[in-house]
Design a protein around this motif. Structure first.
Motif, PDB file in Angstrom:
ATOM      1  N   SER A 108       0.831  -1.203   0.000  1.00 11.04           N
ATOM      2  CA  SER A 108       0.000   0.000   0.000  1.00 11.04           C
ATOM      3  C   SER A 108       0.868   1.256   0.000  1.00 11.04           C
ATOM      4  N   GLY A 109       1.835   1.266  -0.893  1.00 13.49           N
ATOM      5  CA  GLY A 109       2.748   2.401  -0.972  1.00 13.49           C
ATOM      6  C   GLY A 109       2.231   3.511  -1.856  1.00 13.49           C
ATOM      7  N   TYR A 110       3.091   4.505  -2.078  1.00 10.48           N
ATOM      8  CA  TYR A 110       2.697   5.677  -2.844  1.00 10.48           C
ATOM      9  C   TYR A 110       3.739   6.054  -3.890  1.00 10.48           C
ATOM     10  N   SER A 111       4.604   5.109  -4.199  1.00 15.02           N
ATOM     11  CA  SER A 111       5.632   5.358  -5.210  1.00 15.02           C
ATOM     12  C   SER A 111       5.291   4.598  -6.487  1.00 15.02           C
ATOM     13  N   VAL A 112       5.870   5.049  -7.597  1.00 18.23           N
ATOM     14  CA  VAL A 112       5.643   4.372  -8.870  1.00 18.23           C
ATOM     15  C   VAL A 112       5.961   2.888  -8.759  1.00 18.23           C
ATOM     16  N   GLY A 113       7.052   2.570  -8.097  1.00 12.47           N
ATOM     17  CA  GLY A 113       7.488   1.188  -7.973  1.00 12.47           C
ATOM     18  C   GLY A 113       6.589   0.309  -7.124  1.00 12.47           C
ATOM     19  N   ASP A 114       5.678   0.901  -6.376  1.00  9.00           N
ATOM     20  CA  ASP A 114       4.765   0.129  -5.526  1.00  9.00           C
ATOM     21  C   ASP A 114       3.567  -0.400  -6.303  1.00  9.00           C
ATOM     22  N   PHE A 115       3.405   0.043  -7.562  1.00 13.04           N
ATOM     23  CA  PHE A 115       2.238  -0.318  -8.356  1.00 13.04           C
ATOM     24  C   PHE A 115       2.675  -1.081  -9.610  1.00 13.04           C
ATOM     25  N   PRO A 116       2.420  -2.366  -9.676  1.00 13.52           N
ATOM     26  CA  PRO A 116       2.843  -3.148 -10.843  1.00 13.52           C
ATOM     27  C   PRO A 116       1.916  -3.041 -12.048  1.00 13.52           C
ATOM     28  N   SER A 117       0.689  -2.582 -11.855  1.00 12.65           N
ATOM     29  CA  SER A 117      -0.285  -2.558 -12.948  1.00 12.65           C
ATOM     30  C   SER A 117      -0.694  -1.120 -13.246  1.00 12.65           C
ATOM     31  N   TRP A 118      -0.728  -0.795 -14.553  1.00  4.01           N
ATOM     32  CA  TRP A 118      -0.968   0.586 -14.987  1.00  4.01           C
ATOM     33  C   TRP A 118      -1.937   0.632 -16.163  1.00  4.01           C
ATOM     34  N   GLY A 119      -2.688   1.725 -16.227  1.00  9.72           N
ATOM     35  CA  GLY A 119      -3.484   2.007 -17.407  1.00  9.72           C
ATOM     36  C   GLY A 119      -2.634   2.702 -18.460  1.00  9.72           C
ATOM     37  N   GLN A 120      -3.279   3.027 -19.564  1.00 11.46           N
ATOM     38  CA  GLN A 120      -2.564   3.626 -20.687  1.00 11.46           C
ATOM     39  C   GLN A 120      -2.413   5.135 -20.546  1.00 11.46           C
ATOM     40  N   GLY A 121      -3.167   5.729 -19.636  1.00 12.46           N
ATOM     41  CA  GLY A 121      -3.065   7.160 -19.388  1.00 12.46           C
ATOM     42  C   GLY A 121      -4.100   7.963 -20.150  1.00 12.46           C
ATOM     43  N   THR A 122      -4.459   9.106 -19.589  1.00 13.32           N
ATOM     44  CA  THR A 122      -5.386  10.021 -20.241  1.00 13.32           C
ATOM     45  C   THR A 122      -4.862  11.439 -20.060  1.00 13.32           C
ATOM     46  N   GLN A 123      -4.925  12.231 -21.131  1.00  9.81           N
ATOM     47  CA  GLN A 123      -4.342  13.567 -21.124  1.00  9.81           C
ATOM     48  C   GLN A 123      -5.287  14.579 -20.498  1.00  9.81           C
ATOM     49  N   ILE A 124      -4.753  15.375 -19.595  1.00  7.14           N
ATOM     50  CA  ILE A 124      -5.448  16.525 -19.029  1.00  7.14           C
ATOM     51  C   ILE A 124      -4.658  17.774 -19.391  1.00  7.14           C
ATOM     52  N   THR A 125      -5.332  18.723 -20.023  1.00  8.25           N
ATOM     53  CA  THR A 125      -4.701  19.979 -20.373  1.00  8.25           C
ATOM     54  C   THR A 125      -5.512  21.114 -19.765  1.00  8.25           C
ATOM     55  N   VAL A 126      -4.847  21.923 -18.943  1.00  7.03           N
ATOM     56  CA  VAL A 126      -5.506  23.046 -18.289  1.00  7.03           C
ATOM     57  C   VAL A 126      -4.964  24.337 -18.889  1.00  7.03           C
ATOM     58  N   SER A 127      -5.846  25.096 -19.513  1.00  7.55           N
ATOM     59  CA  SER A 127      -5.431  26.345 -20.154  1.00  7.55           C
ATOM     60  C   SER A 127      -5.576  27.512 -19.179  1.00  7.55           C
ATOM     61  N   SER A 128      -4.682  28.475 -19.316  1.00  9.01           N
ATOM     62  CA  SER A 128      -4.713  29.629 -18.411  1.00  9.01           C
ATOM     63  C   SER A 128      -5.602  30.735 -18.951  1.00  9.01           C
TER      64      SER A 128
END
Length: 123
Positions: free
Chosen positions: A103-123
């Motif tokens: 139950s860690g909080y580092s990248v290495g603590d999680f073996p399974s990942w999704g493909q990702g989704t882009q978030i773009t915040v405009s100013s």
């Protein structure tokens, strides 16, 4: 191998809100420690939020505390990230991650990942 699929990304103005969703395959979702991470161009992937399997306690990076909320629905195999008061510096690819052990909080603590989704915040 568990599969994760994120959805809900897009373009939003600063101060706006978005909700990300992540569906996890299989029938053991309630036993997974779940997290959200993000990666901006030229930067390393960083922790955003996590929710524990046992008691659904939540944890947040200081940069999003008070603005983002992670939640889970074990009946639907879903984990969510509600993002409010978005800032341009929140722009990144957001990833859902799962850990059956630990139950860690580092990248290495999680073996399974999704493909990702882009978030773009405009100013």
């Amino acid at each position: 191998q568990v599969q994760l699929v994120e959805s809900g990304g897009g373009l939003v103005q600063a101060g706006g809100s978005l909700r990300l969703s992540c569906v996890v395959s299989g029938n053991a979702f309630r036993w997974y420690h779940m997290g959200w991470f993000r990666q901006a161009p030229g930067k390393e992937r960083e922790f955003v939020a996590a929710i524990r399997r046992s008691d659904a306690n939540t944890y947040y990076a200081d940069s999003v505390k008070g603005r983002f909320t992670i939640s889970r629905d074990n009946a639907k195999n879903m984990v969510y990230l509600q993002m409010n008061s978005l800032k341009p510096e929140d722009t990144a690819v957001y990833y859902c991650a799962a850990a059956y052990v630990g139950s860690g909080y580092s990248v290495g603590d999680f073996p399974s990942w999704g493909q990702g989704t882009q978030i773009t915040v405009s100013s």
